[in-house]
Design a protein around this motif. Sequence first.
Motif, PDB file in Angstrom:
ATOM      1  N   VAL A  35       1.112  -1.130   0.148  1.00  0.00           N
ATOM      2  CA  VAL A  35      -0.123   0.365  -0.072  1.00  0.00           C
ATOM      3  C   VAL A  35       0.804   1.005  -0.090  1.00  0.00           C
ATOM      4  O   VAL A  35       0.535   2.060  -0.524  1.00  0.00           O
ATOM      5  N   THR A  40      -0.454  -1.879  -5.222  1.00  0.00           N
ATOM      6  CA  THR A  40      -1.785  -2.286  -5.192  1.00  0.00           C
ATOM      7  C   THR A  40      -2.279  -2.903  -6.639  1.00  0.00           C
ATOM      8  O   THR A  40      -2.615  -4.093  -6.561  1.00  0.00           O
ATOM      9  N   HIS A  44      -2.338  -6.820  -6.879  1.00  0.00           N
ATOM     10  CA  HIS A  44      -3.824  -7.366  -7.689  1.00  0.00           C
ATOM     11  C   HIS A  44      -2.958  -8.970  -8.887  1.00  0.00           C
ATOM     12  O   HIS A  44      -4.434  -9.690  -9.274  1.00  0.00           O
ATOM     13  N   LEU A 197      -8.891 -13.934  -4.777  1.00  0.00           N
ATOM     14  CA  LEU A 197      -9.829 -12.850  -4.831  1.00  0.00           C
ATOM     15  C   LEU A 197      -9.314 -12.871  -2.726  1.00  0.00           C
ATOM     16  O   LEU A 197      -9.028 -11.423  -2.625  1.00  0.00           O
ATOM     17  N   PHE A 200      -5.820 -11.344  -2.225  1.00  0.00           N
ATOM     18  CA  PHE A 200      -5.611  -9.979  -2.484  1.00  0.00           C
ATOM     19  C   PHE A 200      -6.618  -9.369  -1.598  1.00  0.00           C
ATOM     20  O   PHE A 200      -6.256  -7.712  -1.489  1.00  0.00           O
ATOM     21  N   THR A 201      -7.611  -9.189  -1.171  1.00  0.00           N
ATOM     22  CA  THR A 201      -8.150  -8.353  -0.443  1.00  0.00           C
ATOM     23  C   THR A 201      -7.587  -9.076   1.514  1.00  0.00           C
ATOM     24  O   THR A 201      -7.672  -7.348   1.859  1.00  0.00           O
ATOM     25  N   VAL A 204      -4.763  -6.275   0.358  1.00  0.00           N
ATOM     26  CA  VAL A 204      -4.858  -4.557   0.518  1.00  0.00           C
ATOM     27  C   VAL A 204      -5.848  -4.245   1.420  1.00  0.00           C
ATOM     28  O   VAL A 204      -5.733  -3.607   2.427  1.00  0.00           O
ATOM     29  N   GLY A 205      -6.581  -5.242   1.594  1.00  0.00           N
ATOM     30  CA  GLY A 205      -7.631  -4.657   3.054  1.00  0.00           C
ATOM     31  C   GLY A 205      -7.008  -4.288   4.796  1.00  0.00           C
ATOM     32  O   GLY A 205      -7.216  -2.658   5.054  1.00  0.00           O
ATOM     33  N   SER A 248     -14.711 -16.560   0.644  1.00  0.00           N
ATOM     34  CA  SER A 248     -14.363 -14.992   0.107  1.00  0.00           C
ATOM     35  C   SER A 248     -14.902 -13.615  -0.279  1.00  0.00           C
ATOM     36  O   SER A 248     -14.105 -12.810   0.681  1.00  0.00           O
ATOM     37  N   PHE A 249     -15.846 -13.947   0.040  1.00  0.00           N
ATOM     38  CA  PHE A 249     -16.973 -12.429  -0.168  1.00  0.00           C
ATOM     39  C   PHE A 249     -17.603 -12.336   1.304  1.00  0.00           C
ATOM     40  O   PHE A 249     -17.258 -11.235   1.275  1.00  0.00           O
ATOM     41  N   ALA A 252     -14.651 -10.424   1.835  1.00  0.00           N
ATOM     42  CA  ALA A 252     -14.321  -8.981   1.390  1.00  0.00           C
ATOM     43  C   ALA A 252     -15.159  -7.862   1.537  1.00  0.00           C
ATOM     44  O   ALA A 252     -14.805  -7.495   2.208  1.00  0.00           O
ATOM     45  N   SER A 253     -16.254  -8.746   2.034  1.00  0.00           N
ATOM     46  CA  SER A 253     -17.654  -7.663   2.834  1.00  0.00           C
ATOM     47  C   SER A 253     -17.288  -7.170   3.439  1.00  0.00           C
ATOM     48  O   SER A 253     -17.008  -5.964   4.176  1.00  0.00           O
ATOM     49  N   SER A 255     -13.783  -6.193   4.946  1.00  0.00           N
ATOM     50  CA  SER A 255     -12.851  -6.221   4.653  1.00  0.00           C
ATOM     51  C   SER A 255     -13.435  -4.335   4.724  1.00  0.00           C
ATOM     52  O   SER A 255     -12.929  -3.272   5.015  1.00  0.00           O
ATOM     53  N   PHE A 256     -13.951  -4.567   3.415  1.00  0.00           N
ATOM     54  CA  PHE A 256     -14.727  -3.670   2.962  1.00  0.00           C
ATOM     55  C   PHE A 256     -15.762  -2.572   3.729  1.00  0.00           C
ATOM     56  O   PHE A 256     -15.326  -1.470   4.188  1.00  0.00           O
ATOM     57  N   TYR A 259     -13.568  -0.977   6.450  1.00  0.00           N
ATOM     58  CA  TYR A 259     -12.618   0.655   5.164  1.00  0.00           C
ATOM     59  C   TYR A 259     -13.163   1.442   5.126  1.00  0.00           C
ATOM     60  O   TYR A 259     -13.044   2.367   5.604  1.00  0.00           O
TER      61      TYR A 259
ATOM     62  N   PHE B  39      -5.049  -0.023 -13.835  1.00  0.00           N
ATOM     63  CA  PHE B  39      -5.878  -0.556 -12.128  1.00  0.00           C
ATOM     64  C   PHE B  39      -6.814  -0.635 -12.574  1.00  0.00           C
ATOM     65  O   PHE B  39      -7.887  -1.047 -12.757  1.00  0.00           O
ATOM     66  N   ASP B  88      -5.276   4.155  -6.016  1.00  0.00           N
ATOM     67  CA  ASP B  88      -4.761   2.843  -6.232  1.00  0.00           C
ATOM     68  C   ASP B  88      -5.262   1.264  -4.863  1.00  0.00           C
ATOM     69  O   ASP B  88      -6.039   0.548  -5.369  1.00  0.00           O
ATOM     70  N   VAL B  89      -5.017   2.592  -4.151  1.00  0.00           N
ATOM     71  CA  VAL B  89      -5.366   1.763  -2.855  1.00  0.00           C
ATOM     72  C   VAL B  89      -7.483   1.318  -2.352  1.00  0.00           C
ATOM     73  O   VAL B  89      -7.998   1.297  -2.895  1.00  0.00           O
ATOM     74  N   MET B  93      -9.813  -2.010  -2.604  1.00  0.00           N
ATOM     75  CA  MET B  93     -10.632  -1.936  -2.118  1.00  0.00           C
ATOM     76  C   MET B  93     -12.584  -2.110  -2.970  1.00  0.00           C
ATOM     77  O   MET B  93     -12.533  -3.004  -2.333  1.00  0.00           O
ATOM     78  N   SER B  96     -11.893  -5.389  -4.543  1.00  0.00           N
ATOM     79  CA  SER B  96     -11.823  -6.680  -4.138  1.00  0.00           C
ATOM     80  C   SER B  96     -13.015  -7.058  -3.986  1.00  0.00           C
ATOM     81  O   SER B  96     -14.108  -8.132  -3.425  1.00  0.00           O
ATOM     82  N   PHE B  97     -13.857  -6.073  -2.930  1.00  0.00           N
ATOM     83  CA  PHE B  97     -15.844  -6.510  -2.628  1.00  0.00           C
ATOM     84  C   PHE B  97     -16.698  -6.245  -3.706  1.00  0.00           C
ATOM     85  O   PHE B  97     -17.481  -7.496  -3.905  1.00  0.00           O
ATOM     86  N   LEU B  99     -15.325  -8.389  -6.549  1.00  0.00           N
ATOM     87  CA  LEU B  99     -15.380  -9.207  -6.807  1.00  0.00           C
ATOM     88  C   LEU B  99     -15.408 -10.260  -5.953  1.00  0.00           C
ATOM     89  O   LEU B  99     -16.084 -11.385  -6.582  1.00  0.00           O
ATOM     90  N   GLY B 100     -15.754 -10.176  -4.800  1.00  0.00           N
ATOM     91  CA  GLY B 100     -16.543 -10.831  -3.460  1.00  0.00           C
ATOM     92  C   GLY B 100     -18.046 -11.190  -3.872  1.00  0.00           C
ATOM     93  O   GLY B 100     -18.145 -12.456  -3.903  1.00  0.00           O
ATOM     94  N   LEU B 101     -18.155  -9.597  -3.928  1.00  0.00           N
ATOM     95  CA  LEU B 101     -19.630  -9.914  -4.929  1.00  0.00           C
ATOM     96  C   LEU B 101     -20.022 -10.854  -6.237  1.00  0.00           C
ATOM     97  O   LEU B 101     -20.915 -11.766  -5.894  1.00  0.00           O
ATOM     98  N   PHE B 104     -20.052 -14.350  -5.047  1.00  0.00           N
ATOM     99  CA  PHE B 104     -21.884 -14.712  -4.550  1.00  0.00           C
ATOM    100  C   PHE B 104     -22.406 -15.269  -5.348  1.00  0.00           C
ATOM    101  O   PHE B 104     -23.302 -15.685  -4.994  1.00  0.00           O
TER     102      PHE B 104
END
Lengths: 283, 319
Positions: A35, A40, A44, A197, A200-201, A204-205, A248-249, A252-253, A255-256, A259, B39, B88-89, B93, B96-97, B99-101, B104
């Motif tokens: 970071v 980043t 990725h 995925l 990467f989460t 970065v997260g 992973s979902f 990732a959720s 972490s988001f 954040y 990116f 880029d951060v 973020m 990543s969210f 892609l998770g979605l 899902f």
Amino acid sequence: MTGLIQLLRYPFIVNALVTGSAVAVAAAASGYFMVCRRATFAGHALPNIGFAGAAGAVLMGIEPVLGLFAITILAAVAMGVLARDLRDRDVTVGVIMTFALGLGFLFLALYSGYAQRVYGILFGSILGISVQASRLTVAAAAASLAALALLYRPLLFSTFDPELAVARGVPVSLLSVLFLVILAVIASLAVQVMGALLLFTLLVGPAATATRIVKSPPAAIALATGLGLLYVWSGTMAAAANGTIPVSFCIASISFLVYLPVRLFVRPASRHREAAGHQRRTA
Amino acid sequence: MTIQLLSSDIFRNAMIAGTVAAAVASLVGYFVVLRAQAFAAESLLDVSFAGATGAALFGVAPVLGAAILGLGAAFGIGALGERARERDVEIGMVVSFALGLGIFFLSLYARGSASHATAGVSILFGSLLSVQPEDIGRLCLLSAVVLAGLAGVFRPLLFSTIDPEAARARGVPVRLLSTLFLLILALAAAAGALAVGILLATALLIAPAAAAVRLTRRPSATLVLSLCLGVGIIWGGILISFLWPGRHPPVGFSVSTLAAAVYFIGVAASRRAYARREKTIIIGDSAETAQWTSRKESTKRSRSSVKGKPGPGAPSHRT
């Protein structure tokens, strides 16, 4: 609560938590540097690039992890050597990544067998890890942490003040290649157990959140590690308790969602503003 | 046999969709490269993957889902990332969210079967050979919107890309333009991802423009070269895949390889020209080698980041 403790009786959950924790620690520490170094995109791209290596290895009939190592380290060196400034780096990473993905696609097309392990790299799940793979991943995480600890001071110096580091004789471009290679090693080993995925989460997260809250590098790395572990544990448990949501979902959720309020309401730590201001002045 | 293949509907549809997608991507890509937003471009493509899978789940047209989620993400990135260095951060973020979605949605869509990863792979790598006539109609419509948007903001966008400080001083709304461009990019990404797949759309957004920026200086020349390279790459890739003797390599592979080759040839050509110019400077310089190398590093860096002075490959702006 008792339901959650019950879950710990399943060996695959324990495996997932042990492996996930090891990767979370290594990813948090290297994610901090990623970071701060604005790398980043490379973080990725490397896990996705690994896909080509795994597909190639499956095609040749060797262990996927060997292919992963070969191609991610090669790509890391190429990125480090070819990309000089910010604009260059962005484009170079993108081109290398699409090339690698295309190559992986070719390997898959040539391979006529069942390549579920290769698909797993792109959309993998942490819940299907064998004990052996788990041990290997923990060892690799420890090795990359050791490498980071060894390079800690020069890496930090060259991250925050590259001009001064060059002047003092720190091998800045070598360090940037070495850092990408460490990232590649983590990517190679973690990606086959948890997918691109999730890795990467975890890169970065936690680091993005931590660098917003605290300024000193050791504190930020410690906070990122804590956050990474928290994400892995809560995400894995939530997914396992629910049974249908992919891990992973979940991670990732979480972490988001951690954040977002931090990004919106916490003012950035002054050290970074200073560093950014310094870079603007010298530029 | 070959003639038959080339006159088939599959080939014709692939060529039309590929050409339109490549043309739009290489024109939008010009700004992607100048603004160092590769990116962001790649991420918006990933986001449109998530949107398309979500739309499939709810029974809406995939392109609609891709466009909606892509526009949302573009807005989020534009609102969160104030400075390019920080952006880029934020992109990381958001992607990543998203892609998770996407994972899902995929798991819901293909519940109970192990095929959801395979379904994801086919979206990722695209299916230029299974393009339907109605897809082409949608692609053309979205492409027209993208090109109209780009034409509408072209001059101020170019100004604020090349010289943001001066543009701000002249009252050009730089922040607004930056978000507007991300929205245009999101639409282009949605169109490209659904027509040719994420992999090809990424390659076409980045490589032709990056090579063109290194080889030419004037914006109009760069745009034309980028357009030619983009269309040439996709035509070459499709033809190689169709005409290859024996087992046909996938289009995704031949196009992305051609794109990488074009970019690296462009880099090599421009480095050579750059080195020739540098050499004439060194001859007159009696400084020590160590000093020389450190200066080379710092001039390189400043030349590409100093506001107001275009980098080595950047075009001179004429506004």
